[in-house]
Design an enzyme around this catalytic site. Structure first.
Site, PDB file in Angstrom:
ATOM      1  N   HIS A 260      46.548  21.760  43.540  1.00  0.00           N
ATOM      2  CA  HIS A 260      47.556  22.372  42.662  1.00  0.00           C
ATOM      3  C   HIS A 260      48.928  21.716  42.887  1.00  0.00           C
ATOM      4  CE1 HIS A 260      49.459  25.906  40.552  1.00  0.00           C
ATOM      5  NE2 HIS A 260      50.476  25.558  41.320  1.00  0.00           N
ATOM      6  N   GLU A 261      49.351  21.678  44.139  1.00  0.00           N
ATOM      7  CA  GLU A 261      50.658  21.063  44.434  1.00  0.00           C
ATOM      8  C   GLU A 261      50.620  19.570  44.126  1.00  0.00           C
ATOM      9  OE1 GLU A 261      53.050  23.080  44.846  1.00  0.00           O
ATOM     10  OE2 GLU A 261      51.830  24.855  45.278  1.00  0.00           O
ATOM     11  N   HIS A 264      51.611  19.120  40.588  1.00  0.00           N
ATOM     12  CA  HIS A 264      53.075  19.180  40.456  1.00  0.00           C
ATOM     13  C   HIS A 264      53.703  17.858  40.921  1.00  0.00           C
ATOM     14  CE1 HIS A 264      53.720  23.336  39.290  1.00  0.00           C
ATOM     15  NE2 HIS A 264      53.100  23.835  40.340  1.00  0.00           N
ATOM     16  N   GLU A 290      53.827  23.727  35.438  1.00  0.00           N
ATOM     17  CA  GLU A 290      52.619  24.459  35.819  1.00  0.00           C
ATOM     18  C   GLU A 290      51.386  23.913  35.074  1.00  0.00           C
ATOM     19  OE1 GLU A 290      52.880  26.518  38.247  1.00  0.00           O
ATOM     20  OE2 GLU A 290      51.005  27.676  38.250  1.00  0.00           O
TER      21      GLU A 290
END
Lengths: 498, 498
Positions: A260-261, A264, A290
């Site tokens: 997830h990070e 980003h 997001e």
């Protein structure tokens, strides 16, 4: 020095202070010894005051006023000036005394939230929250709005988003997702118990590094460390860092936070370096940010193709834990759907009810239909209504997220918007890139990353979310894409039909 | 707000920027990904410019002018004002254009030094060094001096130190140390080969942590990490960090750098927290700082008593490497004296010739007796003369230290002064603290640390070096203490007589 050069120097210097503050915050969350907090707080306050002072100075305003009608600028220069003027005009709507009041209220609310969590007693936090709601209403009035005060607050995170845009989206969620949840709950359940074995910390970490590397995350311009709450931070497109957390009894915790990070971080590493420190070298909005993390975490990292490639290396790293678990069982396990109390641990479907509940409450608080004191009852009713579960206590209920203590009203919806944008971009990428599923099944993400770079990352803040979305997919955000994706995915996993 | 409060706020805000810069530098040396350098350089420049701007602003100068004759201040307030005026008056002697020129020359000299080291060719660096010498002469002239331009430069590191003070000290070294070195060279040699075995990195690190803990280094207000060159940095007395390096084939490299930096760190942790961000909460001088690191590294860490306690735990950690090595053999090994080319690896005795040679060259350059081009020849002659060895190449000779590239002229002597102060303080501490040797032999440093806190750390910058030394030991710095200490120590180790 030309007027534009002066503008650029002032803007970049302010960015230096903000980026320095980001380094100090990263350090605070990763390595700072416990006694360092007091001094760190003062250092951060001085840095943010300095950046603010620069960007609201008469010299800066004068420079922008001169550039407003300058017609010899390149398109990048003109865009930077336009965006800086937009920011300045917004900044000027909040007098320094109000900003200070908000900052004080936020510190005080944060302290109350921490205390309330410690004692598991929401009512300690309630008066601070109510005060914050009052300030947010004042903030909305100062910003100005046409239809709803919430629109003014949304604008801080998602320029152009409004209640008029969100209401129909969440209404669709309200009606379309419960049948899916119900069908799943009646189907044969899948097991995820094998994910709750002992997975050695350093092996989990190394596996996540291998995956980040494959995704195209540039370790010469980034690194991964541990922190209590995972986050991504950037000091330059050439220094974008992520953090993760580990639970040795739960494989999903570290892995899905890393990927997830990582999503980003790929966005931040892909912003246009030539515009460093200027508005064009920043992200479109929180929802688009997001969309990048969710695309990698869910569409890819919880997808079958990804594990077609990565399940073997994972089994090799954890042979005793996974040797008897088939790829299909593993894939079903990491996609198990079950309503739970904590948003950040929620599955891809029930997640959006957590957000919907926050959205409803935020609006109702601003509309003065309810007060902060009422929230535990309302929270319990809504969780029962939408997910069929009741919080065991405040820590597993209304106190679970820090956002309101920070004064972040209008932030939660961007989580759902991000997931919906993610799916819409993902479907388009699959149309545009021939054999993308096959590439992912071989652990090859190069064309996908190039597509994201070309269509999203390189543009920075040039387009707003809805314009960017239309530019890429030829239509504005359509929650139907997400609904179709969800039904299709879970039909396969749970053997249900729509 | 009172005038003093205004002064305090401005001074502390400048400290916030300096401390933020220190965090960024720490990060740069420990964890920053390689591509982060460009952005980091800009961020650091903006922070240091901001601190400088604050401390040379008309508002700040006006505030100090008002406070100069204020007679209602507490003694701490009066001291802070006195020291800030001292700093301001010195700062004002260098116009911004000269500071910028110096900074540019230093960047350029640093790049040349790196290049020269890479190609092992001093002459690449020579023109930059010569230019730097010119600027340092100009700087000395701008500061002003009575007897020697070197005095003005020394003042940046060691207020009050002069050539008139240093010359007799180094003259004594020149005459008194060679007989000791000669006696040692003729004695039965000791072995240190057992120190050059494989010592596992993480065990070395853990052992150093155990020792730092015993010394009283507060890990709630500090931490140890790795960096290429070990250093100590402080962002507050509540956040003082050290770094170390490791050589798995040499036990001494990590251990003695850790205990050395630990000594610096104890000083910083002991500065008066109530004066944080103000002059009183900073160290006396570089030599006094170095006295703290050398006292722990040499007087204690290379002392017999220390190992009476710590050798058993060390053997337990490295049983195969040390099981057949007696305490006496170990103690002799870590104190082996032999002239070598690299200052930072030198033993306690020959170390001072490395410093003496730098001191002589710095003075001769400033006096224009020699030029930068001549240095390799002069370097070789001096090393032959004082230590009987000749550098194999420039990297192991004149290019070994970065200081001159930074423009740090007058810095090297503080290393020797620090060692001499260390011994003088150490002898006094042994007189003052009954049973100190016995305490150290039990791994108990509490009374020693309390003594250092009381006599040195808590005073911060209140006294200058020579005043502090006289206050503690009832006499100014006397190099004889060091000479007596050295003869006594090495008589035992090498079985020689004075």
């Amino acid at each position: 020095m030309s007027t534009y050069q002066l503008y650029q120097e002032l803007t970049q210097r302010a960015a230096d202070f903000r980026n320095a503050a980001a380094v100090l915050e990263w350090d605070q969350e990763t390595y700072m010894p416990v006694n360092g907090y007091a001094a760190r707080g003062r250092q951060l306050a001085s840095l943010s005051a300095q950046a603010h002072e620069l960007l609201t100075s008469a010299a800066y305003e004068h420079t922008l006023a001169q550039l407003r009608h300058e017609n010899t600028l390149t398109w990048e220069q003109a865009e930077n000036v336009r965006l800086s003027i937009e920011d300045l005009e917004k900044n000027k709507k909040l007098p320094p005394s109000f900003v200070a009041e908000l900052s004080k209220a936020s510190s005080s609310a944060l302290a109350a939230w921490i205390e309330a969590r410690k004692k598991n007693d929401y009512q300690i936090f309630a008066p601070e929250l109510q005060k914050m709601v009052g300030l947010k209403k004042e903030q909305a009035a100062r910003y100005g709005y046409v239809a709803h005060p919430y629109d003014a607050l949304l604008d801080d995170y998602e320029k152009g988003a409004t209640v008029a845009l969100l209401d129909p989206i969440f209404q669709r969620i309200r009606t379309a997702l419960p049948p899916l949840l119900e069908a799943i709950s009646k189907a044969q359940q899948v097991s995820d118990r094998f994910l709750r074995q002992h997975f050695e910390k350093k092996d989990q970490f190394q596996f996540s590094l291998d995956v980040l590397q494959a995704m195209g995350y540039d370790f010469a311009a980034g690194r991964q460390d541990y922190s209590e709450h995972p986050f991504t931070t950037s000091f330059s497109p050439q220094d974008v860092r992520i953090t993760t957390r580990v639970d040795e009894q739960d494989f999903c915790s570290l892995f899905f936070s890393s990927i997830h990070e990582g999503g980003h971080a790929l966005y931040e590493q892909g912003l246009p370096l030539s515009q460093e420190g200027l508005p064009l070298c920043s992200a479109t909005s929180l929802a688009i940010h997001e969309s990048q993390s969710r695309l990698w975490e869910n569409c890819i990292g919880r997808g079958k193709e990804f594990w077609t490639h990565f399940y073997k290396p994972l089994q090799a790293r954890f042979p005793t834990q996974l040797k008897d678990i088939s790829l299909d069982t593993f894939y079903a396990g990491i996609n198990k759907v079950y309503p739970s109390l904590i948003r950040t641990e929620a599955d891809e479907i029930s997640y959006h009810f957590h957000v919907l509940i926050r959205y409803e409450i935020e609006k109702e608080l601003l509309e003065e239909q309810i007060t902060a004191t009422d929230l535990p009852r309302i929270w319990a009713e809504k969780y029962q209504h939408y997910l069929g579960i009741t919080p065991t206590d405040d820590v597993h209920g209304i106190l679970q997220d820090v956002h309101w203590a920070h004064g972040s009203f209008g932030y939660f919806p961007t989580y759902s918007l991000g997931s919906f944008y993610a799916v819409q971009f993902w479907q388009k990428a699959k149309q545009d890139i021939q054999g993308l599923n096959h590439q992912i099944g071989s652990g090859d993400f190069r064309q996908l990353l190039a597509w994201l770079r070309q269509h999203i990352h390189q543009h920075g803040r040039r387009y707003r979310s809805e314009a960017l979305c239309t530019r890429i997919t030829q239509e504005p955000l359509q929650v139907e894409h997400f609904l179709n994706y969800a039904w299709e995915k879970y039909q396969h996993i749970y053997g249900i039909t729509r």
